[in-house]
Design a protein around this motif. Structure first.
Motif, PDB file in Angstrom:
ATOM      1  N   THR A  68       0.860  -1.192   0.000  1.00  0.00           N
ATOM      2  CA  THR A  68       0.000   0.000   0.000  1.00  0.00           C
ATOM      3  C   THR A  68       0.892   1.236   0.000  1.00  0.00           C
ATOM      4  N   CYS A  69       0.621   2.212   0.820  1.00  0.00           N
ATOM      5  CA  CYS A  69       1.456   3.416   0.894  1.00  0.00           C
ATOM      6  C   CYS A  69       2.179   3.426   2.237  1.00  0.00           C
ATOM      7  N   TRP A  70       3.518   3.362   2.215  1.00  0.00           N
ATOM      8  CA  TRP A  70       4.297   3.228   3.444  1.00  0.00           C
ATOM      9  C   TRP A  70       4.816   4.570   3.961  1.00  0.00           C
ATOM     10  N   VAL A  71       4.499   5.680   3.296  1.00  0.00           N
ATOM     11  CA  VAL A  71       5.229   6.934   3.524  1.00  0.00           C
ATOM     12  C   VAL A  71       4.492   7.923   4.428  1.00  0.00           C
ATOM     13  N   GLU A  72       3.635   7.428   5.313  1.00  0.00           N
ATOM     14  CA  GLU A  72       2.857   8.334   6.154  1.00  0.00           C
ATOM     15  C   GLU A  72       3.455   8.549   7.542  1.00  0.00           C
ATOM     16  N   GLY A  73       4.646   8.046   7.781  1.00  0.00           N
ATOM     17  CA  GLY A  73       5.261   8.185   9.101  1.00  0.00           C
ATOM     18  C   GLY A  73       5.767   9.591   9.354  1.00  0.00           C
ATOM     19  N   GLU A  74       5.489  10.129  10.528  1.00  0.00           N
ATOM     20  CA  GLU A  74       5.940  11.467  10.884  1.00  0.00           C
ATOM     21  C   GLU A  74       7.310  11.417  11.560  1.00  0.00           C
ATOM     22  N   ALA A  75       8.224  12.279  11.116  1.00  0.00           N
ATOM     23  CA  ALA A  75       9.522  12.443  11.763  1.00  0.00           C
ATOM     24  C   ALA A  75       9.374  13.434  12.913  1.00  0.00           C
ATOM     25  N   LYS A  76       9.881  13.055  14.096  1.00  0.00           N
ATOM     26  CA  LYS A  76       9.715  13.881  15.290  1.00  0.00           C
ATOM     27  C   LYS A  76      11.057  14.067  15.991  1.00  0.00           C
ATOM     28  N   MET A  77      11.350  15.295  16.389  1.00  0.00           N
ATOM     29  CA  MET A  77      12.577  15.615  17.102  1.00  0.00           C
ATOM     30  C   MET A  77      12.244  16.188  18.472  1.00  0.00           C
ATOM     31  N   TYR A  78      12.911  15.661  19.489  1.00  0.00           N
ATOM     32  CA  TYR A  78      12.700  16.098  20.865  1.00  0.00           C
ATOM     33  C   TYR A  78      13.987  16.767  21.345  1.00  0.00           C
ATOM     34  N   ILE A  79      13.909  18.040  21.689  1.00  0.00           N
ATOM     35  CA  ILE A  79      15.088  18.833  22.019  1.00  0.00           C
ATOM     36  C   ILE A  79      15.060  19.258  23.475  1.00  0.00           C
ATOM     37  N   ASP A  80      16.163  19.024  24.164  1.00  0.00           N
ATOM     38  CA  ASP A  80      16.383  19.514  25.541  1.00  0.00           C
ATOM     39  C   ASP A  80      15.259  19.119  26.486  1.00  0.00           C
ATOM     40  N   GLY A  81      14.911  17.845  26.463  1.00  0.00           N
ATOM     41  CA  GLY A  81      13.978  17.316  27.438  1.00  0.00           C
ATOM     42  C   GLY A  81      12.518  17.492  27.124  1.00  0.00           C
ATOM     43  N   ASP A  82      12.162  18.014  25.955  1.00  0.00           N
ATOM     44  CA  ASP A  82      10.752  18.202  25.622  1.00  0.00           C
ATOM     45  C   ASP A  82      10.023  16.858  25.598  1.00  0.00           C
ATOM     46  N   THR A  83       8.843  16.835  26.217  1.00  0.00           N
ATOM     47  CA  THR A  83       8.027  15.630  26.244  1.00  0.00           C
ATOM     48  C   THR A  83       7.314  15.429  24.913  1.00  0.00           C
ATOM     49  N   TYR A  84       6.780  16.512  24.369  1.00  0.00           N
ATOM     50  CA  TYR A  84       6.151  16.474  23.059  1.00  0.00           C
ATOM     51  C   TYR A  84       7.167  16.943  22.016  1.00  0.00           C
ATOM     52  N   PRO A  85       6.996  16.543  20.760  1.00  0.00           N
ATOM     53  CA  PRO A  85       7.998  16.866  19.751  1.00  0.00           C
ATOM     54  C   PRO A  85       8.242  18.369  19.625  1.00  0.00           C
ATOM     55  N   THR A  86       9.488  18.754  19.677  1.00  0.00           N
ATOM     56  CA  THR A  86       9.861  20.140  19.426  1.00  0.00           C
ATOM     57  C   THR A  86       9.655  20.465  17.955  1.00  0.00           C
ATOM     58  N   MET A  87       9.971  19.495  17.110  1.00  0.00           N
ATOM     59  CA  MET A  87       9.746  19.618  15.663  1.00  0.00           C
ATOM     60  C   MET A  87       9.003  18.368  15.218  1.00  0.00           C
ATOM     61  N   ASN A  88       7.888  18.576  14.514  1.00  0.00           N
ATOM     62  CA  ASN A  88       7.038  17.466  14.093  1.00  0.00           C
ATOM     63  C   ASN A  88       6.739  17.615  12.602  1.00  0.00           C
ATOM     64  N   TYR A  89       7.435  16.811  11.787  1.00  0.00           N
ATOM     65  CA  TYR A  89       7.203  16.859  10.350  1.00  0.00           C
ATOM     66  C   TYR A  89       5.980  16.015   9.996  1.00  0.00           C
ATOM     67  N   THR A  90       5.482  16.174   8.768  1.00  0.00           N
ATOM     68  CA  THR A  90       4.369  15.347   8.311  1.00  0.00           C
ATOM     69  C   THR A  90       4.932  14.032   7.764  1.00  0.00           C
ATOM     70  N   GLY A  91       4.380  13.495   6.709  1.00  0.00           N
ATOM     71  CA  GLY A  91       4.730  12.157   6.247  1.00  0.00           C
ATOM     72  C   GLY A  91       6.200  11.953   5.932  1.00  0.00           C
ATOM     73  N   THR A  92       6.590  10.675   5.845  1.00  0.00           N
ATOM     74  CA  THR A  92       7.969  10.308   5.538  1.00  0.00           C
ATOM     75  C   THR A  92       8.436  10.952   4.247  1.00  0.00           C
ATOM     76  N   GLU A  93       7.597  10.923   3.203  1.00  0.00           N
ATOM     77  CA  GLU A  93       8.011  11.511   1.926  1.00  0.00           C
ATOM     78  C   GLU A  93       8.211  13.014   2.059  1.00  0.00           C
ATOM     79  N   ASP A  94       7.479  13.672   2.956  1.00  0.00           N
ATOM     80  CA  ASP A  94       7.627  15.118   3.132  1.00  0.00           C
ATOM     81  C   ASP A  94       8.943  15.454   3.828  1.00  0.00           C
ATOM     82  N   TYR A  95       9.303  14.679   4.858  1.00  0.00           N
ATOM     83  CA  TYR A  95      10.560  14.938   5.561  1.00  0.00           C
ATOM     84  C   TYR A  95      11.752  14.787   4.622  1.00  0.00           C
ATOM     85  N   PHE A  96      11.677  13.808   3.714  1.00  0.00           N
ATOM     86  CA  PHE A  96      12.773  13.581   2.781  1.00  0.00           C
ATOM     87  C   PHE A  96      12.614  14.371   1.480  1.00  0.00           C
ATOM     88  N   GLY A  97      11.771  15.400   1.497  1.00  0.00           N
ATOM     89  CA  GLY A  97      11.705  16.352   0.401  1.00  0.00           C
ATOM     90  C   GLY A  97      10.791  15.992  -0.745  1.00  0.00           C
TER      91      GLY A  97
END
Length: 271
Positions: A140-169
């Protein structure tokens, strides 16, 4: 082969990864891609050229000592050709030490995110990631995973990208899954899906292999205390169980040991 780099006489490496994976070519036994061409990664910091030409242009400053090793964990002797270049000069005070670490989950466990980087403590800058993904079962479509970055102890993502294909451009299934009905490769200065492995050009329902990269050169991600990054293994139908293999790259003000342990030899085989 396992590549390791040690800074300032440290006993533990700050860079440790299977050789081909370090250069973004984790599926290194494939000499031709889906279209019958040698996979070529052509970016600002890494180049995979025809004939196993692995080239890295990451800056790797150090002040007193550097040691680079290559371990052959195979069952027979192998031949290795390499070139290392550098220069002597004054290192800017705020220069960081280069780090890289390897991870894999074959397959990713359902119901939780795949960890690209964790256990990083101190001040530094995230520089990018290479990802090799192998489809298992119904594509099916495997590219819906969100990339998430947690900076300096943040519990929720400091940066939250949309789908896998979006993070990789990319977007819309790395091509157009409605009109073109096929994935399409691309390789840019800082991001790309540079290789698709598999005998068929059909969009879904085949166990394809993908090799991707994303360099945070123009958009570096700084942290003062700690850093963590994850990416979901999601499709239209929810969690999947694909094979994920990655190398994360970052800089720190002090050389640190890699936060992960390499898998056993039999687990490192990429098929």
């Amino acid at each position: 082969f396992i590549l390791r780099i040690y800074w300032e006489n440290n006993e533990q490496p700050s860079v440790e990864a299977p050789f081909s994976a370090f250069f973004g070519c984790a599926y290194d036994e494939n000499f031709s891609d889906r279209d019958g061409n040698y996979p070529v990664l052509n970016s600002a910091t890494m180049l995979v050229a025809p004939g196993r030409g692995f080239n890295s242009y990451f800056e790797m400053p150090f002040r007193k000592h550097c040691r680079i090793t290559m371990e052959n964990r195979g069952e027979k002797p192998e031949t290795l050709f390499y070139m290392i270049s550098g220069w002597y000069g004054e290192i800017p005070e705020n220069s960081g030490y280069f780090h890289a670490t390897y991870r894999q989950e074959h397959p990713v466990q359902k119901g939780r995110s795949y960890v690209i980087l964790d256990g990083v403590h101190g001040k530094g800058c995230f520089a990018g990631v290479t990802l090799a993904s192998g489809m298992n079962g119904h594509n099916t479509c495997w590219v819906e995973g969100e990339a998430k970055m947690y900076i300096d102890g943040d519990t929720y993502p400091t940066m939250n990208y949309t789908g896998t294909e979006d993070y990789f451009g990319g977007s819309y299934g790395f091509g157009n899954d409605i009109y073109l009905n096929r994935y399409q490769t691309f390789s840019g200065l800082y991001t790309g899906l540079y290789a698709i492995l598999g005998d068929t050009k059909e969009m879904y329902n085949h166990q394809k292999r993908f090799m991707l990269y994303r360099w945070h050169v123009k958009d570096p991600v700084y942290f003062d205390e700690d850093f963590k990054m994850t990416i979901d293994n999601l499709g239209w139908t929810g969690p999947r169980y694909d094979d994920y293999t990655s190398v994360a790259y970052w800089y720190q003000t002090e050389p640190k040991p890699v936060p992960f342990t390499l898998p056993e030899d039999k687990e490192l085989i990429m098929e």
